[in-house]
Design a protein around this motif. Structure first.
Motif, PDB file in Angstrom:
ATOM      1  N   GLY A 138       1.356  -3.670   1.758  1.00  0.00           N
ATOM      2  CA  GLY A 138       0.404  -2.959   0.905  1.00  0.00           C
ATOM      3  C   GLY A 138       1.087  -2.387  -0.331  1.00  0.00           C
ATOM      4  O   GLY A 138       2.307  -2.260  -0.388  1.00  0.00           O
ATOM      5  N   SER A 139       0.256  -2.034  -1.298  1.00  0.00           N
ATOM      6  CA  SER A 139       0.770  -1.592  -2.604  1.00  0.00           C
ATOM      7  C   SER A 139       1.127  -0.115  -2.608  1.00  0.00           C
ATOM      8  O   SER A 139       0.925   0.595  -1.618  1.00  0.00           O
ATOM      9  CB  SER A 139      -0.311  -1.823  -3.651  1.00  0.00           C
ATOM     10  OG  SER A 139      -1.416  -0.974  -3.372  1.00  0.00           O
ATOM     11  N   ASN A 140       1.590   0.319  -3.741  1.00  0.00           N
ATOM     12  CA  ASN A 140       1.684   1.748  -4.043  1.00  0.00           C
ATOM     13  C   ASN A 140       0.260   2.321  -4.088  1.00  0.00           C
ATOM     14  O   ASN A 140      -0.715   1.561  -4.067  1.00  0.00           O
ATOM     15  CB  ASN A 140       2.366   1.907  -5.409  1.00  0.00           C
ATOM     16  CG  ASN A 140       2.904   3.317  -5.634  1.00  0.00           C
ATOM     17  OD1 ASN A 140       2.730   4.199  -4.792  1.00  0.00           O
ATOM     18  ND2 ASN A 140       3.556   3.516  -6.763  1.00  0.00           N
ATOM     19  N   GLY A 141       0.151   3.629  -4.163  1.00  0.00           N
ATOM     20  CA  GLY A 141      -1.163   4.228  -4.392  1.00  0.00           C
ATOM     21  C   GLY A 141      -1.452   4.297  -5.881  1.00  0.00           C
ATOM     22  O   GLY A 141      -0.550   4.189  -6.700  1.00  0.00           O
ATOM     23  N   LYS A 142      -2.729   4.459  -6.198  1.00  0.00           N
ATOM     24  CA  LYS A 142      -3.064   4.719  -7.603  1.00  0.00           C
ATOM     25  C   LYS A 142      -4.298   5.616  -7.665  1.00  0.00           C
ATOM     26  O   LYS A 142      -5.000   5.803  -6.684  1.00  0.00           O
ATOM     27  CB  LYS A 142      -3.269   3.414  -8.382  1.00  0.00           C
ATOM     28  CG  LYS A 142      -4.606   2.754  -8.195  1.00  0.00           C
ATOM     29  CD  LYS A 142      -4.804   1.643  -9.245  1.00  0.00           C
ATOM     30  CE  LYS A 142      -6.106   0.910  -8.978  1.00  0.00           C
ATOM     31  NZ  LYS A 142      -6.241  -0.338  -9.711  1.00  0.00           N
ATOM     32  N   GLY A 143      -4.536   6.160  -8.860  1.00  0.00           N
ATOM     33  CA  GLY A 143      -5.681   7.048  -9.036  1.00  0.00           C
ATOM     34  C   GLY A 143      -5.335   8.468  -8.634  1.00  0.00           C
ATOM     35  O   GLY A 143      -4.223   8.750  -8.187  1.00  0.00           O
ATOM     36  N   ASN A 144      -6.296   9.353  -8.777  1.00  0.00           N
ATOM     37  CA  ASN A 144      -6.059  10.771  -8.513  1.00  0.00           C
ATOM     38  C   ASN A 144      -5.619  11.030  -7.086  1.00  0.00           C
ATOM     39  O   ASN A 144      -4.869  11.952  -6.825  1.00  0.00           O
ATOM     40  CB  ASN A 144      -7.344  11.568  -8.777  1.00  0.00           C
ATOM     41  CG  ASN A 144      -7.670  11.579 -10.259  1.00  0.00           C
ATOM     42  OD1 ASN A 144      -6.923  11.018 -11.058  1.00  0.00           O
ATOM     43  ND2 ASN A 144      -8.774  12.195 -10.615  1.00  0.00           N
ATOM     44  N   ASN A 145      -6.129  10.252  -6.180  1.00  0.00           N
ATOM     45  CA  ASN A 145      -5.782  10.480  -4.777  1.00  0.00           C
ATOM     46  C   ASN A 145      -4.645   9.601  -4.301  1.00  0.00           C
ATOM     47  O   ASN A 145      -4.271   9.629  -3.134  1.00  0.00           O
ATOM     48  CB  ASN A 145      -7.008  10.255  -3.890  1.00  0.00           C
ATOM     49  CG  ASN A 145      -8.082  11.274  -4.172  1.00  0.00           C
ATOM     50  OD1 ASN A 145      -7.777  12.403  -4.534  1.00  0.00           O
ATOM     51  ND2 ASN A 145      -9.330  10.870  -4.030  1.00  0.00           N
ATOM     52  N   SER A 146      -4.109   8.781  -5.209  1.00  0.00           N
ATOM     53  CA  SER A 146      -2.990   7.913  -4.870  1.00  0.00           C
ATOM     54  C   SER A 146      -3.314   7.006  -3.669  1.00  0.00           C
ATOM     55  O   SER A 146      -2.533   6.907  -2.720  1.00  0.00           O
ATOM     56  CB  SER A 146      -1.755   8.771  -4.608  1.00  0.00           C
ATOM     57  OG  SER A 146      -0.617   8.090  -5.034  1.00  0.00           O
ATOM     58  N   PHE A 192      -6.162   5.930   2.531  1.00  0.00           N
ATOM     59  CA  PHE A 192      -4.753   5.888   2.925  1.00  0.00           C
ATOM     60  C   PHE A 192      -3.900   5.975   1.654  1.00  0.00           C
ATOM     61  O   PHE A 192      -4.076   5.209   0.719  1.00  0.00           O
ATOM     62  CB  PHE A 192      -4.519   4.596   3.732  1.00  0.00           C
ATOM     63  CG  PHE A 192      -3.095   4.149   3.819  1.00  0.00           C
ATOM     64  CD1 PHE A 192      -2.065   5.051   4.052  1.00  0.00           C
ATOM     65  CD2 PHE A 192      -2.781   2.798   3.691  1.00  0.00           C
ATOM     66  CE1 PHE A 192      -0.744   4.616   4.130  1.00  0.00           C
ATOM     67  CE2 PHE A 192      -1.473   2.361   3.770  1.00  0.00           C
ATOM     68  CZ  PHE A 192      -0.464   3.275   3.983  1.00  0.00           C
ATOM     69  N   GLN A 193      -2.987   6.963   1.665  1.00  0.00           N
ATOM     70  CA  GLN A 193      -2.271   7.299   0.416  1.00  0.00           C
ATOM     71  C   GLN A 193      -0.773   6.999   0.446  1.00  0.00           C
ATOM     72  O   GLN A 193      -0.116   7.160   1.480  1.00  0.00           O
ATOM     73  CB  GLN A 193      -2.451   8.800   0.124  1.00  0.00           C
ATOM     74  CG  GLN A 193      -3.914   9.195  -0.007  1.00  0.00           C
ATOM     75  CD  GLN A 193      -4.091  10.676  -0.224  1.00  0.00           C
ATOM     76  OE1 GLN A 193      -3.301  11.488   0.253  1.00  0.00           O
ATOM     77  NE2 GLN A 193      -5.134  11.049  -0.946  1.00  0.00           N
ATOM     78  N   ARG A 194      -0.302   6.576  -0.722  1.00  0.00           N
ATOM     79  CA  ARG A 194       1.140   6.431  -0.955  1.00  0.00           C
ATOM     80  C   ARG A 194       1.471   6.947  -2.338  1.00  0.00           C
ATOM     81  O   ARG A 194       0.649   6.888  -3.250  1.00  0.00           O
ATOM     82  CB  ARG A 194       1.542   4.943  -0.914  1.00  0.00           C
ATOM     83  CG  ARG A 194       1.967   4.478   0.432  1.00  0.00           C
ATOM     84  CD  ARG A 194       2.594   3.087   0.358  1.00  0.00           C
ATOM     85  NE  ARG A 194       2.678   2.546   1.697  1.00  0.00           N
ATOM     86  CZ  ARG A 194       2.321   1.320   2.041  1.00  0.00           C
ATOM     87  NH1 ARG A 194       1.862   0.481   1.136  1.00  0.00           N
ATOM     88  NH2 ARG A 194       2.438   0.922   3.294  1.00  0.00           N
ATOM     89  N   TYR A 195       2.716   7.399  -2.472  1.00  0.00           N
ATOM     90  CA  TYR A 195       3.175   7.832  -3.784  1.00  0.00           C
ATOM     91  C   TYR A 195       4.667   7.479  -3.836  1.00  0.00           C
ATOM     92  O   TYR A 195       5.532   8.313  -3.585  1.00  0.00           O
ATOM     93  CB  TYR A 195       2.940   9.338  -3.939  1.00  0.00           C
ATOM     94  CG  TYR A 195       2.933   9.805  -5.366  1.00  0.00           C
ATOM     95  CD1 TYR A 195       1.770   9.749  -6.134  1.00  0.00           C
ATOM     96  CD2 TYR A 195       4.107  10.284  -5.965  1.00  0.00           C
ATOM     97  CE1 TYR A 195       1.765  10.169  -7.449  1.00  0.00           C
ATOM     98  CE2 TYR A 195       4.103  10.704  -7.281  1.00  0.00           C
ATOM     99  CZ  TYR A 195       2.929  10.650  -8.017  1.00  0.00           C
ATOM    100  OH  TYR A 195       2.925  11.071  -9.322  1.00  0.00           O
TER     101      TYR A 195
END
Ligand SMILES: *[C@@H]1O[C@H](CO)[C@@H](O)[C@H](O)[C@H]1NC(C)=O
Ligand SMILES: *[C@@H]1O[C@H](CO)[C@@H](O)[C@H](O)[C@H]1NC(C)=O
Ligand SMILES: *[C@@H]1O[C@H](CO)[C@@H](O)[C@H](O)[C@H]1NC(C)=O
Ligand SMILES: *[C@@H]1O[C@H](CO)[C@@H](O)[C@H](O)[C@H]1NC(C)=O
Ligand SMILES: *[C@@H]1O[C@H](CO)[C@@H](O)[C@H](O)[C@H]1NC(C)=O
Ligand SMILES: *[C@@H]1O[C@H](CO)[C@@H](O)[C@H](O)[C@H]1NC(C)=O
Ligand SMILES: *[C@@H]1O[C@H](CO)[C@@H](O)[C@H](O)[C@H]1NC(C)=O
Ligand SMILES: *[C@@H]1O[C@H](CO)[C@@H](O)[C@H](O)[C@H]1NC(C)=O
Ligand SMILES: [Cu+2]
Length: 335
Positions: A138-146, A192-195
């Motif tokens: 899966g990718s990195n997160g994006k947007g305000n909520n990552s 589901f979040q990533r940063y």
């Protein structure tokens, strides 16, 4: 004849049951073929789509079988971190998860690991682990909520609440009871979040950090270097990997929400296994520390005869059963 061999096999002691032929071989993520990587992430998705085996009244957030593993980690957060239980508990936790992927989702391979220092150059977002392709985790997160937006798990709903770090700090500073919050298992759906944090990996998980980790002379010093924060942006290689994932993977309670948690902890386990192998005689059964996070509230030193528990995920084990990856419940090696 087949029956008889079966009986013999089950009566044999563990060290005879684990042989080269039935040993799982854990490999680095990027050294798996694209087909093997998809087989792995598909099995994780399968677990996320199987029904929970927990009581939904007691664990409303445990919406699926994968979430059962997260619930159990939340449940024991105060006894399985920053103490002597940490390494053996997470060793069996990863093994139980790997076994569930195989037994419940038909996965044929072994649990892969994330060899951190190999990812220090080039950026996590471009790596085979996080590039968001079908062959990544899966990718990195994006947007305000990552929110993870591309590749496997991008549509996964993280079911449990967010746990502020202050819960841990309050417990340590106020000699707390180590009880988890009453809302721990509530259903609070979020993406589901990533940063991803390249800097955290570069400072805590580079080749020289690994060399330092593996050169620690005692298990106490090994554990301290692995996990103990040394101030600004220094978390040790265990903490560094969590911070490098960011988002759900960086929350001490719910970190297994990010499936990369299990690759990260396979690598932690690999480090311990390698460290043990340098001097089996003195290191295989070496323990140091008590049975509560930062020894709050105070607890006895962990011994090889103490029982460790994974709740409904698996049977109790003595610490002794968890010290050798080719004995007790285990049968694997790292490649
Ligand atoms: C689930 O937990 C609730 C609350 O503790 C209890 O009343 C109920 O009997 C449990 N259900 C099952 C099937 O065990
Ligand atoms: C939580 O811990 C308690 C006490 O060990 C245990 O009875 C319960 O089954 C555990 N639940 C989970 C999901 O781990
Ligand atoms: C993100 O936050 C900014 C500033 O608070 C806001 O203007 C924007 O609409 C938000 N975007 C989304 C997708 O929620
Ligand atoms: C996520 O959900 C959207 C809309 O349902 C779908 O188009 C997309 O293919 C899904 N992505 C993945 C990786 O399953
Ligand atoms: C912390 O609390 C425990 C009881 O939970 C008590 O036995 C212990 O003496 C306390 N320690 C300190 C330093 O106050
Ligand atoms: C590796 O980590 C150490 C400790 O944080 C740091 O001092 C060093 O600069 C790092 N090496 C590289 C090449 O970034
Ligand atoms: C545990 O490790 C710490 C840190 O290395 C050390 O100071 C302590 O003496 C050790 N305790 C025991 C009982 O070996
Ligand atoms: C498993 O171990 C825990 C403590 O680690 C203990 O509280 C529990 O009673 C044990 N359960 C069984 C079935 O032995
Ligand atoms: Cu953990």
């Amino acid at each position: 004849m087949v029956l008889m061999l079966g009986l013999l096999a089950s009566a044999a002691p563990a060290h005879q049951r684990c042989k080269e032929e039935n040993m799982m071989v854990r490999k680095e993520w990027s050294s798996l073929s694209p087909h093997e990587r998809v087989a792995y992430s598909d099995a994780v998705t399968c677990l996320q789509n199987l029904p929970s085996q927990l009581n939904n009244t007691q664990y409303p957030g445990a919406k699926n079988r994968y979430a059962d593993f997260v619930a159990t980690h939340i449940n024991y957060t105060f006894i399985i971190h920053l103490d002597a239980i940490f390494l053996p508990w997470h060793r069996d936790y990863v093994w139980l998860y790997e076994s569930a992927l195989r037994d419940e989702c038909g996965y044929q391979g072994a649990q892969p690991y994330w060899d951190w220092p190999a990812y220090v150059e080039g950026g996590l977002e471009k790596s085979q682990l996080f590039d968001g392709s079908a062959y990544s985790m899966g990718s990195n997160g994006k947007g305000n909520n990552s929110c993870v937006y591309k590749g496997p798990f991008s549509n996964y709903t993280a079911p449990f609440p967010y746990f502020p770090n202050s819960i841990i700090m309050d417990n340590i500073e106020n000699n707390g009871t180590g009880a988890i919050p009453s809302w721990s298992f509530d259903y609070e759906p979020n993406c589901f979040q990533r940063y991803l944090n390249d800097e955290a990996l570069r400072l805590n998980n580079n080749y020289s950090c690994i060399e330092t980790l593996l050169s620690q002379p005692t298990i106490g010093e090994f554990q301290n270097y692995l996990s103990t924060p040394e101030g600004d942006a220094h978390y040790g290689p265990h903490g560094g990997g969590h911070v490098a994932m960011g988002g759900d993977g960086a929350d001490l309670f719910t970190s297994p929400t990010d499936p990369v948690f299990f690759l990260h902890h396979a690598q932690v386990d690999r480090m311990w296994t390698i460290w043990q192998s340098y001097d089996i005689k003195t290191r295989r059964y070496a323990l140091n520390g008590t049975q509560t996070l930062e020894n709050v509230p105070p607890s006895p030193e962990l011994t090889l005869d103490d029982h460790i528990t994974w709740g409904p995920l698996g049977v109790n084990r003595t610490t002794r059963e968890l010290m050798d990856v080719q004995a007790g419940p285990f049968c694997y090696r790292y490649e």
